[in-house]
Design a protein around this motif. Sequence first.
Motif, PDB file in Angstrom:
ATOM      1  N   VAL A  15       0.845  -1.184   0.000  1.00  0.00           N
ATOM      2  CA  VAL A  15       0.000   0.000   0.000  1.00  0.00           C
ATOM      3  C   VAL A  15       0.882   1.235   0.000  1.00  0.00           C
ATOM      4  CG1 VAL A  15      -1.821   1.278   1.199  1.00  0.00           C
ATOM      5  CG2 VAL A  15      -1.784  -1.205   1.315  1.00  0.00           C
ATOM      6  N   CYS A  24      -5.409  -2.685   7.748  1.00  0.00           N
ATOM      7  CA  CYS A  24      -5.250  -1.526   6.862  1.00  0.00           C
ATOM      8  C   CYS A  24      -6.580  -0.794   6.779  1.00  0.00           C
ATOM      9  CB  CYS A  24      -4.802  -1.956   5.471  1.00  0.00           C
ATOM     10  SG  CYS A  24      -4.701  -0.570   4.312  1.00  0.00           S
ATOM     11  N   VAL A  25      -6.504   0.517   6.680  1.00  0.00           N
ATOM     12  CA  VAL A  25      -7.712   1.337   6.606  1.00  0.00           C
ATOM     13  C   VAL A  25      -8.552   0.984   5.370  1.00  0.00           C
ATOM     14  CG1 VAL A  25      -6.681   3.256   5.325  1.00  0.00           C
ATOM     15  CG2 VAL A  25      -8.529   3.719   6.936  1.00  0.00           C
ATOM     16  N   TYR A  53      -1.514   2.524   8.528  1.00  0.00           N
ATOM     17  CA  TYR A  53      -0.867   3.755   8.010  1.00  0.00           C
ATOM     18  C   TYR A  53      -0.069   4.475   9.084  1.00  0.00           C
ATOM     19  CZ  TYR A  53      -5.211   6.214   9.548  1.00  0.00           C
ATOM     20  OH  TYR A  53      -6.278   6.715  10.242  1.00  0.00           O
TER      21      TYR A  53
HETATM   22 MO   LIG Z   1      -3.247   1.772   4.711  1.00  0.00          MO
END
Ligand SMILES: [Mo]
Length: 350
Positions: A25, A70-71, A155
Motif C-alpha cells: 500500500v 489496513c484502513v 498507516y
Molecule cells: Mo493503509
Amino acid sequence: MNTSPERPRLPPNQQLVKPGHWPYVGEREAGPGSETWQLTIGGMVMDPKRFTLAQLAEFPQTSKLLDIHCVTRWSKYDVEFRGVLLQHLLERAGIDSQAQYISFVARSARKHSTSLKLSDALELGVIVATHVDGEPLPDDHGGPIRSIVPHRYFYKSVKWLERIELLAENRLGFWEASAGYHDHADPWLEQRYMAPNLDRRLARQLIEARDFSRRDLRSIDCSGRNLDLLSAQRASLRDANFSDCSLCGADFREANLSNASFRGAHLKQANFFQADLEGSQFAGAVLDGADLRNCSFFGASFFDFAARSSVQLDAATQIDSDSIDQLTEDQRQALVAAMQSAGCQVQSRQ
Ligand SMILES: [Mo]
Ligand SMILES: Nc1nc2c(c(=O)[nH]1)N[C@H]1C(S)=C(S)[C@@H](COP(=O)(O)O)O[C@H]1N2
C-alpha cells in the motif's frame, strides 16, 4: 494480537487477506540516500542520536506477533515483527519534558510521515522493526527499517524509517493531512477518516448539477439520491456514501472511491475504468453492463454474507482477472460464481 477478551479479533468492516498474501500500500520504494542506512532521533531530546543497523542490532531485541489492519479494509493475522522497542531508543536519547508528540519520517520520494501522541507510542509498545517472520524486512515492505505501531491502522507504521522526531505540538502525517485519515486510527472504533469540512451548500449545488469531476468530495453523503449520468471522473470520493443511489451511466473513471459505499445502488452501465475501489462496498448493487476494468479491488466487497446481500451483474459487466485476484478468498469465490451464472466472462487487464 487480541489484547482484551471481550473484543473480537477482526475489527469492524475488515476482511482477512488470503493466507500468505500481504498487499503493498502506498509507496513502493525508499528514496535515494547513503549506502549505509542511519536512523536519527532528534527534535525534543536531550542528546540527538544516530544509529546504524549494526548499532540497532546491539539493543535488546523484541518480537511481537501482531495483526495488521489496513484502513482500506484488509487485515492480516499473526505477522511476527522483530526489532528494538522505541522506548529503548528514546531512553538513550533522553526525552525532553516538553515533548508531547512523536513523528516518524520516511526516506521516500514524498518524505512520508505519520505521528502519534508520545504517551500513546510508549503505551502501545511501538517497535522499530528490522525483521518480519524471521527474515530481514523486504525493501518493498519498508526494509531495512520500519516503525510498527500495534493496535492502530497500518498507516501509522512508516516504511523506510529514517528519522524519529519528538515534538511539542502535533505535526499531521502525510495521509492524515492529504487524505483526511483519522489521526488516532483505532481500528476497533473505525477511526478511518476525520470529520470532513465540506461546505454543505457547495455539496448541494454539485449534487444538483451532477458534476463531481476532479473535485475533492471526501465523505460526501449522497445516499438515496438520483444521480443518473453523474460525471465524477477523477474525483476524490474516499468514504463517500452512495448507498441506494441511482447512478445509471455514471462516469467514475480514475476516481478515488476508497471505502465508498455503493450498497444497494443502481449502477447500470456505470464506468469505473481505472478507479480506486479499495475497501468499497457493492453488496446489493446492480452492476449490469458496468465497466470495472483496471480497478484496484483490495478490501472491496460485493457480498455481505451476514445480510445475505449479493451484487447483481449481467453478461455485459466487465471485470478483469487482476482485480478479482486482489479480493479476499470468500469475496473472490462468490464473485466468480456470480459472474459464471450471469454468463459474464472474466476479462484480462488492458
Ligand atoms: Mo493503509
Ligand atoms: N513511507 C511510507 N510508509 C507507509 C506508507 C507509504 O506510502 N509510505 N503507507 C502506509 C499505509 S497506508 C499502509 S497500509 C502501510 C502498508 O505497508 P505495506 O505496503 O508493507 O503493506 O504502510 C504505511 N506506511
